[in-house]
Design a protein around this motif. Structure first.
Motif, PDB file in Angstrom:
ATOM      1  N   ARG A   1       0.866  -1.187   0.000  1.00  0.00           N
ATOM      2  CA  ARG A   1       0.000   0.000   0.000  1.00  0.00           C
ATOM      3  C   ARG A   1       0.890   1.221   0.000  1.00  0.00           C
ATOM      4  N   PRO A   2       0.637   2.156  -0.926  1.00  0.00           N
ATOM      5  CA  PRO A   2       1.445   3.375  -0.906  1.00  0.00           C
ATOM      6  C   PRO A   2       1.337   4.030   0.465  1.00  0.00           C
ATOM      7  N   ASN A   3       2.464   4.363   1.069  1.00  0.00           N
ATOM      8  CA  ASN A   3       2.419   4.899   2.434  1.00  0.00           C
ATOM      9  C   ASN A   3       3.199   6.207   2.567  1.00  0.00           C
ATOM     10  N   PRO A   4       2.847   7.229   1.729  1.00  0.00           N
ATOM     11  CA  PRO A   4       3.499   8.521   1.958  1.00  0.00           C
ATOM     12  C   PRO A   4       3.054   9.067   3.315  1.00  0.00           C
ATOM     13  N   PHE A   5       3.872   9.958   3.899  1.00  0.00           N
ATOM     14  CA  PHE A   5       3.440  10.611   5.130  1.00  0.00           C
ATOM     15  C   PHE A   5       2.349  11.592   4.732  1.00  0.00           C
ATOM     16  N   PRO A   6       1.092  11.390   5.214  1.00  0.00           N
ATOM     17  CA  PRO A   6      -0.059  12.076   4.624  1.00  0.00           C
ATOM     18  C   PRO A   6      -0.046  13.594   4.761  1.00  0.00           C
ATOM     19  N   THR A   7       0.428  14.090   5.891  1.00  0.00           N
ATOM     20  CA  THR A   7       0.358  15.546   6.072  1.00  0.00           C
ATOM     21  C   THR A   7       1.610  16.244   5.545  1.00  0.00           C
ATOM     22  N   MET A   8       2.608  15.478   5.240  1.00  0.00           N
ATOM     23  CA  MET A   8       3.870  16.050   4.749  1.00  0.00           C
ATOM     24  C   MET A   8       3.734  16.428   3.279  1.00  0.00           C
ATOM     25  N   SER A   9       4.413  17.491   2.877  1.00  0.00           N
ATOM     26  CA  SER A   9       4.345  17.896   1.467  1.00  0.00           C
ATOM     27  C   SER A   9       5.027  16.836   0.596  1.00  0.00           C
ATOM     28  N   ILE A  10       4.747  16.930  -0.706  1.00  0.00           N
ATOM     29  CA  ILE A  10       5.375  16.009  -1.664  1.00  0.00           C
ATOM     30  C   ILE A  10       6.900  16.131  -1.539  1.00  0.00           C
ATOM     31  N   ARG A  11       7.365  17.380  -1.479  1.00  0.00           N
ATOM     32  CA  ARG A  11       8.803  17.632  -1.375  1.00  0.00           C
ATOM     33  C   ARG A  11       9.397  16.969  -0.115  1.00  0.00           C
ATOM     34  N   ASP A  12       8.729  17.192   1.028  1.00  0.00           N
ATOM     35  CA  ASP A  12       9.274  16.642   2.276  1.00  0.00           C
ATOM     36  C   ASP A  12       9.172  15.121   2.317  1.00  0.00           C
ATOM     37  N   ASN A  13       8.151  14.573   1.634  1.00  0.00           N
ATOM     38  CA  ASN A  13       8.079  13.118   1.545  1.00  0.00           C
ATOM     39  C   ASN A  13       9.314  12.566   0.850  1.00  0.00           C
ATOM     40  N   VAL A  14       9.708  13.211  -0.249  1.00  0.00           N
ATOM     41  CA  VAL A  14      10.882  12.726  -0.992  1.00  0.00           C
ATOM     42  C   VAL A  14      12.126  12.798  -0.105  1.00  0.00           C
ATOM     43  N   LEU A  15      12.191  13.847   0.721  1.00  0.00           N
ATOM     44  CA  LEU A  15      13.401  14.069   1.531  1.00  0.00           C
ATOM     45  C   LEU A  15      13.374  13.328   2.877  1.00  0.00           C
ATOM     46  N   ALA A  16      12.244  12.663   3.175  1.00  0.00           N
ATOM     47  CA  ALA A  16      12.065  12.091   4.518  1.00  0.00           C
ATOM     48  C   ALA A  16      13.180  11.124   4.900  1.00  0.00           C
ATOM     49  N   GLY A  17      13.538  10.236   3.978  1.00  0.00           N
ATOM     50  CA  GLY A  17      14.568   9.240   4.284  1.00  0.00           C
ATOM     51  C   GLY A  17      15.924   9.882   4.473  1.00  0.00           C
ATOM     52  N   VAL A  18      16.200  10.895   3.661  1.00  0.00           N
ATOM     53  CA  VAL A  18      17.490  11.587   3.741  1.00  0.00           C
ATOM     54  C   VAL A  18      17.612  12.266   5.109  1.00  0.00           C
TER      55      VAL A  18
ATOM     56  N   GLY B   1       1.299  14.924   0.297  1.00  0.00           N
ATOM     57  CA  GLY B   1       1.432  13.696  -0.491  1.00  0.00           C
ATOM     58  C   GLY B   1       0.118  12.944  -0.607  1.00  0.00           C
ATOM     59  N   SER B   2      -0.751  13.118   0.400  1.00  0.00           N
ATOM     60  CA  SER B   2      -2.013  12.376   0.384  1.00  0.00           C
ATOM     61  C   SER B   2      -2.958  12.877  -0.703  1.00  0.00           C
ATOM     62  N   GLY B   3      -2.667  14.045  -1.303  1.00  0.00           N
ATOM     63  CA  GLY B   3      -3.532  14.571  -2.360  1.00  0.00           C
ATOM     64  C   GLY B   3      -3.281  13.933  -3.723  1.00  0.00           C
ATOM     65  N   LEU B   4      -2.364  12.986  -3.794  1.00  0.00           N
ATOM     66  CA  LEU B   4      -2.068  12.337  -5.074  1.00  0.00           C
ATOM     67  C   LEU B   4      -2.916  11.085  -5.248  1.00  0.00           C
ATOM     68  N   SER B   5      -3.046  10.632  -6.494  1.00  0.00           N
ATOM     69  CA  SER B   5      -3.758   9.365  -6.752  1.00  0.00           C
ATOM     70  C   SER B   5      -2.927   8.214  -6.185  1.00  0.00           C
ATOM     71  N   GLY B   6      -3.546   7.038  -6.084  1.00  0.00           N
ATOM     72  CA  GLY B   6      -2.836   5.873  -5.531  1.00  0.00           C
ATOM     73  C   GLY B   6      -1.561   5.565  -6.311  1.00  0.00           C
ATOM     74  N   GLY B   7      -1.671   5.618  -7.638  1.00  0.00           N
ATOM     75  CA  GLY B   7      -0.503   5.314  -8.473  1.00  0.00           C
ATOM     76  C   GLY B   7       0.584   6.361  -8.310  1.00  0.00           C
ATOM     77  N   GLN B   8       0.159   7.628  -8.188  1.00  0.00           N
ATOM     78  CA  GLN B   8       1.148   8.696  -7.964  1.00  0.00           C
ATOM     79  C   GLN B   8       1.789   8.547  -6.589  1.00  0.00           C
ATOM     80  N   GLN B   9       0.961   8.172  -5.591  1.00  0.00           N
ATOM     81  CA  GLN B   9       1.515   7.986  -4.238  1.00  0.00           C
ATOM     82  C   GLN B   9       2.563   6.873  -4.229  1.00  0.00           C
ATOM     83  N   GLN B  10       2.287   5.816  -4.995  1.00  0.00           N
ATOM     84  CA  GLN B  10       3.266   4.722  -5.018  1.00  0.00           C
ATOM     85  C   GLN B  10       4.560   5.186  -5.680  1.00  0.00           C
TER      86      GLN B  10
END
Ligand SMILES: Nc1ncnc2c1ncn2[C@@H]1O[C@H](COP(=O)(O)OP(=O)(O)OP(=O)(O)O)[C@@H](O)[C@H]1O
Length: 259
Positions: free
Chosen positions: A93-110, A147-156
């Protein structure tokens, strides 16, 4: 940099229960390997031992060796967090951090790895990772939206961008398309094809057409019955597994006679 994985005599347990027994497998760098087999045969369990992710499950442990370019990821003093940043994972299941922005999701691991980077470096990394995940064009104008505003495929694909932002050597994917529609599935499959230029990719899938489409080699796991351990039955070129397997159980499974 992509790396190879060599597994020697691996057993995986949940408490006293031996879930996967005696796996030996050699996975080449810059290749896509699919794990297939009936439900409960231990595909996900085994996959998780390739980056020590099973260790977050109480009672789960593995015995044996998993070598990443020759270095045992279970060696004394090896930090599991370092292992997981080297061997990334994408879940069912795509599991982006829902309240975090798309940008911060990408940087989360870093950021989790305590890496300090400048704003300019962060911007470049966000763009590169989203480009790498084939998502940049769809989100470049809304990087600060959640990140939660994206479609399922985009979230993945966002989760894949997050995984590749830390520049792992290996990407493990546990049924990454099972929650996606056919179009998003194709987008992720195309992406897997591109990812193997830079990464070693291992994917668990229930979809045999998908295994045939995306993988270079396929590993067939099976289980003799409830309560018995799962075992690796056959590992070969994907075309061999689907057209000319050496084991009868593999042939029965890929031809739909069981599973
Ligand atoms: N957290 C857990 N605790 C105890 N047993 C578990 C746990 N997770 C999995 N198992 C058991 O380990 C065995 C292998 O399960 P696993 O999920 O790895 O199989 P799988 O091949 O990935 O199945 P599926 O295709 O249905 O996802 C099963 O018997 C399962 O019940």
């Amino acid at each position: 940099m992509s790396k190879r994985i060599d597994v020697k005599d691996l057993n995986v347990y949940y408490g006293n229960f031996l879930a996967v027994e005696g796996v030996n497998i050699n996975i080449e760098a810059k290749s896509v390997t699919a794990f297939i087999g009936p439900s409960g045969c231990g595909k996900s369990t085994f996959l998780r031992t390739l980056n020590r992710m099973h260790e977050v499950i109480p009672g789960a442990y593995a015995k044996g060796e998993v070598l990443l370019d020759g270095a045992d990821i279970y060696g004394a003093g090896v930090d599991p967090v370092t292992v997981r940043s080297n061997i990334g994972m994408v879940f069912q299941r795509p599991n982006p951090f829902p309240t975090m922005s798309i940008r911060d999701n990408v940087l989360a691991g870093v950021k989790l790895n305590n890496k300090r980077i400048s704003k300019g470096e962060a911007d470049a990394l966000v763009e590169k990772s989203l480009q790498g995940a084939n998502l940049w064009n769809e989100v470049k104008d809304r990087l600060d939206k959640p990140g939660s505003g994206l479609s399922g495929g985009q979230q993945q694909r966002l989760c894949i961008a997050r995984a590749i932002a830390v520049e792992p050597a290996v990407l493990l994917m546990d049924e990454p398309c099972s929650a996606l529609d056919p179009i998003s599935t194709l987008a992720v499959e195309d992406l897997i094809n591109e990812l193997k230029d830079s990464y070693t990719v291992v994917i668990v899938t229930h979809n045999m057409q998908q295994a045939a489409r995306v993988s270079d080699k396929t590993a067939f796991f099976n289980i003799a019955g409830t309560g018995k351990p799962g075992k690796l039955i056959e590992f070969a070129e994907t075309s061999t597994i689907f057209n000319n397997p050496s084991q009868k159980a593999t042939e029965d499974y890929v031809s739909g006679r069981f599973g």
